[in-house]
Write a protein that holds these residues in place. Sequence first.
Motif, PDB file in Angstrom:
ATOM      1  N   ASN A 122       1.065  -1.326   0.004  1.00  0.00           N
ATOM      2  CA  ASN A 122       0.083   0.324   0.258  1.00  0.00           C
ATOM      3  C   ASN A 122       0.558   1.288   0.199  1.00  0.00           C
ATOM      4  O   ASN A 122       0.678   2.020   0.961  1.00  0.00           O
ATOM      5  CB  ASN A 122      -0.869  -0.015   0.844  1.00  0.00           C
ATOM      6  CG  ASN A 122      -1.821   0.959   0.771  1.00  0.00           C
ATOM      7  OD1 ASN A 122      -2.075   1.440  -0.517  1.00  0.00           O
ATOM      8  ND2 ASN A 122      -2.827   1.513   2.504  1.00  0.00           N
ATOM      9  N   THR A 150      -0.095   2.757  -9.059  1.00  0.00           N
ATOM     10  CA  THR A 150      -0.929   2.971  -7.761  1.00  0.00           C
ATOM     11  C   THR A 150      -2.418   2.333  -8.116  1.00  0.00           C
ATOM     12  O   THR A 150      -3.191   1.426  -6.971  1.00  0.00           O
ATOM     13  CB  THR A 150      -1.636   4.822  -7.916  1.00  0.00           C
ATOM     14  OG1 THR A 150      -0.215   5.337  -8.187  1.00  0.00           O
ATOM     15  CG2 THR A 150      -2.413   4.902  -6.943  1.00  0.00           C
ATOM     16  N   ASP A 151      -2.826   2.222  -9.141  1.00  0.00           N
ATOM     17  CA  ASP A 151      -3.978   0.822  -9.455  1.00  0.00           C
ATOM     18  C   ASP A 151      -3.568  -0.045  -9.267  1.00  0.00           C
ATOM     19  O   ASP A 151      -4.303  -0.980  -8.912  1.00  0.00           O
ATOM     20  CB  ASP A 151      -4.294   1.475 -11.103  1.00  0.00           C
ATOM     21  CG  ASP A 151      -4.809   2.574 -11.015  1.00  0.00           C
ATOM     22  OD1 ASP A 151      -5.652   2.799 -10.574  1.00  0.00           O
ATOM     23  OD2 ASP A 151      -5.582   2.353 -13.075  1.00  0.00           O
ATOM     24  N   ALA A 154      -4.326  -0.783  -5.564  1.00  0.00           N
ATOM     25  CA  ALA A 154      -5.685  -0.515  -5.228  1.00  0.00           C
ATOM     26  C   ALA A 154      -6.330  -1.625  -5.238  1.00  0.00           C
ATOM     27  O   ALA A 154      -7.308  -2.558  -4.276  1.00  0.00           O
ATOM     28  CB  ALA A 154      -6.971   0.409  -6.192  1.00  0.00           C
ATOM     29  N   ALA A 155      -5.662  -2.722  -6.444  1.00  0.00           N
ATOM     30  CA  ALA A 155      -6.826  -3.645  -7.202  1.00  0.00           C
ATOM     31  C   ALA A 155      -6.078  -4.893  -5.998  1.00  0.00           C
ATOM     32  O   ALA A 155      -6.954  -6.098  -5.887  1.00  0.00           O
ATOM     33  CB  ALA A 155      -6.419  -4.202  -9.068  1.00  0.00           C
ATOM     34  N   ALA A 157      -5.164  -4.897  -3.769  1.00  0.00           N
ATOM     35  CA  ALA A 157      -5.902  -4.789  -1.728  1.00  0.00           C
ATOM     36  C   ALA A 157      -7.774  -5.028  -1.963  1.00  0.00           C
ATOM     37  O   ALA A 157      -7.886  -4.630  -1.270  1.00  0.00           O
ATOM     38  CB  ALA A 157      -5.989  -3.629  -1.313  1.00  0.00           C
ATOM     39  N   GLY A 158      -8.483  -4.974  -3.553  1.00  0.00           N
ATOM     40  CA  GLY A 158      -9.122  -5.337  -3.455  1.00  0.00           C
ATOM     41  C   GLY A 158     -10.015  -3.319  -3.579  1.00  0.00           C
ATOM     42  O   GLY A 158     -11.593  -3.893  -3.438  1.00  0.00           O
ATOM     43  N   ARG A 159      -9.339  -2.526  -3.661  1.00  0.00           N
ATOM     44  CA  ARG A 159      -9.879  -1.298  -3.423  1.00  0.00           C
ATOM     45  C   ARG A 159     -10.199  -1.220  -5.173  1.00  0.00           C
ATOM     46  O   ARG A 159      -9.631  -1.456  -6.096  1.00  0.00           O
ATOM     47  CB  ARG A 159      -8.981  -0.328  -3.089  1.00  0.00           C
ATOM     48  CG  ARG A 159      -8.645  -1.369  -1.619  1.00  0.00           C
ATOM     49  CD  ARG A 159      -7.830   0.483  -1.062  1.00  0.00           C
ATOM     50  NE  ARG A 159      -7.114   1.178  -2.015  1.00  0.00           N
ATOM     51  CZ  ARG A 159      -5.612   0.610  -1.609  1.00  0.00           C
ATOM     52  NH1 ARG A 159      -5.598   0.018  -0.643  1.00  0.00           N
ATOM     53  NH2 ARG A 159      -4.472   0.529  -2.043  1.00  0.00           N
ATOM     54  N   GLY A 160     -11.104  -0.088  -5.334  1.00  0.00           N
ATOM     55  CA  GLY A 160     -11.270   0.317  -7.084  1.00  0.00           C
ATOM     56  C   GLY A 160     -10.279   1.471  -7.237  1.00  0.00           C
ATOM     57  O   GLY A 160      -9.653   1.454  -6.269  1.00  0.00           O
ATOM     58  N   ARG A 161     -10.032   1.619  -8.440  1.00  0.00           N
ATOM     59  CA  ARG A 161      -9.386   2.145  -9.005  1.00  0.00           C
ATOM     60  C   ARG A 161      -9.542   3.766  -8.982  1.00  0.00           C
ATOM     61  O   ARG A 161     -10.542   4.290  -9.207  1.00  0.00           O
ATOM     62  CB  ARG A 161      -8.841   1.828  -9.924  1.00  0.00           C
ATOM     63  CG  ARG A 161      -9.371   2.614 -11.261  1.00  0.00           C
ATOM     64  CD  ARG A 161      -9.130   1.563 -12.987  1.00  0.00           C
ATOM     65  NE  ARG A 161      -8.153   2.022 -13.087  1.00  0.00           N
ATOM     66  CZ  ARG A 161      -8.470   2.920 -15.046  1.00  0.00           C
ATOM     67  NH1 ARG A 161      -9.321   3.143 -15.102  1.00  0.00           N
ATOM     68  NH2 ARG A 161      -7.701   3.135 -15.484  1.00  0.00           N
ATOM     69  N   PRO A 162      -8.572   4.256  -9.304  1.00  0.00           N
ATOM     70  CA  PRO A 162      -8.411   6.273  -9.031  1.00  0.00           C
ATOM     71  C   PRO A 162      -9.496   6.481 -10.578  1.00  0.00           C
ATOM     72  O   PRO A 162      -9.120   5.924 -11.290  1.00  0.00           O
ATOM     73  CB  PRO A 162      -7.524   7.272  -8.284  1.00  0.00           C
ATOM     74  CG  PRO A 162      -6.702   6.029  -8.341  1.00  0.00           C
ATOM     75  CD  PRO A 162      -7.213   4.158  -8.291  1.00  0.00           C
TER      76      PRO A 162
END
Lengths: 186, 765
Positions: A122, A150-151, A154-155, A157-162
């Motif tokens: 992260n 960055t993307d 995020a991916a 970690a299962g977060r959406g991409r900015p």
Amino acid sequence: MANKVIVETNINGDPVELLCEPRQSLLEVLRDVLELTGSKEGCLTGDCGACTVVIDGRPVCSCLMLGVEATGKKITTIEGLAAGASLHVLQQKFLENASLQCGICTPGFLMSAKALLDRNPNPTEAEIRYSLAGNLCRCTGYDKIVRAVTDAAAAMAGRGRPAHGTVPSETASGMAGEMLAKGEVK
Amino acid sequence: MAASSTNGFRVIGTRPIRHDGVDKVTGRAKYGADYAFPGMLHGKVLRSPHPHARIKSIKVDKALALPGVKAIVTAADLPELPDKMEAAGEQAVNLNHLSMNILARGKALYDGHPIAAVAATSPHIADEALRLIEVEYEVLPPVMTVEDAMKPGATILLPSLRNKEDGADKETNVAAHIQFKRGDVAEGFKQADYVIEREFKTAMVHQGYIEPHNAVGIYNADGHATIYCSTQGSFVVRGLSAVVLGISEGKIKVVPAEIGGGFGGKIPIYLEPLSVLLSMKTGHPVKMTMTRAEVLRATGPTSGSTIRCKMGATKDGKIVAAQCWLAYEAGAFPGSPVGSGAMTILAPYNIPNVLVDAYDVVVNRPKTAAYRAPGASNAAMASETVVDELAEKCGIDPLDMRLLNGVEEGTPQIVGPPFKRIGFKETLEAIKNSPHYQSRLTGANRGRGVASGFWFNVGLQSSAMVNLHTDGTVSVVIGSVDIGGTRAAQAMIAAEVLGVDINDVRPTIADTDSIGHTDVTAGSRTCFATGWAVYEAAQDCVRQLKERAARQWEKKPDEIVFENGTLSPAQPGGDIKPMSIKQIAPRLARTGGPIVGRATVNARSVGPAFASVCVDVEVDPDTGKTQILRATIAQDAGKAIHPSYVEGQMQGGMAQGLGWGLNEEYFYDDRGILRNTGLLDYRMPTCLDLPEIETAIVEVPTPGHPLGIRGVGEVSIVAPPAALANAIYHAVGVRMTELPMSPPRLLKAILKKRAAGEAQAAAAD
Ligand code: FES
Ligand code: FES
């Protein structure tokens, strides 16, 4: 007198035995002996990062290491980044973000980025830029490369991409980014 | 940020994944250095350690005796060529000079000039052999700067260069003098309320592509040769290598490898003819690659320059006169981009009285090559900082100053016809409205600068083929190499015309035997001209498809409409069902055979490009180091086919321009030896040095182009150095007139200003 040395190492998960001259760099061994030409040569002096491979978890300029030093090491090259037929999320994000123009720097950036995300899943934008500062890209101005990393983080970690094409202040870059975050520049 | 729209388009303006992408993220893509062939030898080049020396003798016996060495060649193995110009990409080349730059003949003219080449069974043996070649030199005094080269009585580099001005016929280092004139500058300056005159110096810089030059030459016993190499123009390599080798062009096939950056520096040839020559001598394939030091010493750089720029404006901001004097380092052979420097220096402005003198000057440095909008960044450093100073004198916002004087449709160019539709003012408005320019910059030692750039763009020749396959997919074959998304853009154009999915199109880059002549991937021409050819080739497919449908439906081709990939009769009726490409493709064999769309273009109606940039900097007044805080570029793309790759060109060019402005520089010592031959000392921006580069794509279509495309590859590099200089002025109050504005240079200027201030204060006491 034999000129060559037998080297036993592990590349991309497979045990490898190879013959090389003591004067050959690891990069030369990968490219010319093993035909793994995905690692690129840009300088041979450790300045461009195009030859980056991951050795025992750390990004290494393979041009600065001798082939014989590979003995007993675990080496991952760009050829070993994808898991079989499916791309590594970093590779996918580089494609989606158009992070390569000529693509010669891409293998090195991907390997440096992999080493970064493996030890810091992260990273902040400043950390990404710091970790990639040993890789030169002359085509892109780096923006789309930093976005891809960055993307990818995020991916993974299962977060959406900015959202693409927006400039949230926390992704504005480098020193400028930190200053923005601290409200020093608007 | 990207203001591009998909208005009226289905594929154009979207951001699909490039077709060569997977190969390039997995390491599978083959760049020139990745090729290997059975029995392949390795070639290396011996280079002159002197910037200027007569070559008295070359002895190769000891080197040839080294086990593993197979051949050594020198200029004696190449035909001596006439002093004659031939076109090659963006620039014309003199054949004699071309050959002498491949292998020195008689004289070495720069540190790194090739003297001999060796082929051996390994690169290490070839390197050892180089050390065994004995060259006797008579060292001559080097001429390193335009000032020294232009002095009366200067040491002469090329005795064949003659000065014939004023009826004389004298030896000279000035290869050309160009002059442009409009109105009467003396009268013009009389009308001016403010006149600014400055002298600028810019350092020689390198394109800095990450991939060094490479070539594999394979000469066959039947007299045919094949060259695999990374180049911006496979047809240029074929043509020029044939000339250098003295064989006919048709006997050479060039297979363009993937290319690891070029920026103009991979238009010239260096290793290509040598690899073939060594292959001729040995009967083996010969691979040659350069080290980074060789790249820096002997390829590519663009000119350092001295430029004087004087401009006058009335109180209300109208620029009424401008006079410029430019001298560019050509390197060892004529051909600096001073002509385009002279033509671009005032191009963004409508100035009634103009006088421009430009000089192409040979010096003992490597022969310069094109670098992204060649010559324009040097020139803009001068004119765009002088415009900034005038704006300040007039008390006008620098963007408004440019809007007030900027060219637009109908403005007569200094050279050439009036401008057609152009997007200069739109780029200025885009900067004005950008979140960046709208934001306030506060804090000590911080400043904001803007500047604009102009570049011509070129058209030239391209060929394209579009093949329809039996499953309804399409392949697009072009001769332009893919230096940054070319395949994707070309495929998108074909997909748009044919109404097929972008993933049903496969773009391929063909070798010189497999496609019609195609000029270099340079001059911002590929998307424009090759894109035009692909557009026409796809239309050719459509025409043939209509003929097939007409035959099947017993109608005339003009009674068929083609829309979104589907053929249907213009007058619906009867039991005729519309047919998609996917439906008709499997039936080609029964309806008249394969469909191949073809087109060639020699594109003339080129639309020039403009970009405006804004940068914020913070200067450390104790060290002279400049940190870029924020950067934005607005550029006219005509029509952005793949906006991500358009942004990429804008960001990449801007990054190079920022490096040029702050850091990059060739250091020659007093003996004329290049001292920074590695990437640690020739320091290009890293991702820690740069901020995110914000982009605003402006779309003012190029008149005449079927899609309105405007080249986007080059203009982004023009304005950044000047914008940085303007920002630095607004940060710390010093006007920088030398590039790069590196910490020592900037610190010196800051200290000088401080000392002057203290002296003034002391005098006032
Ligand atoms: S080739 Fe290893 S760092 Fe450049
Ligand atoms: S994409 Fe060309 S060097 Fe990075």
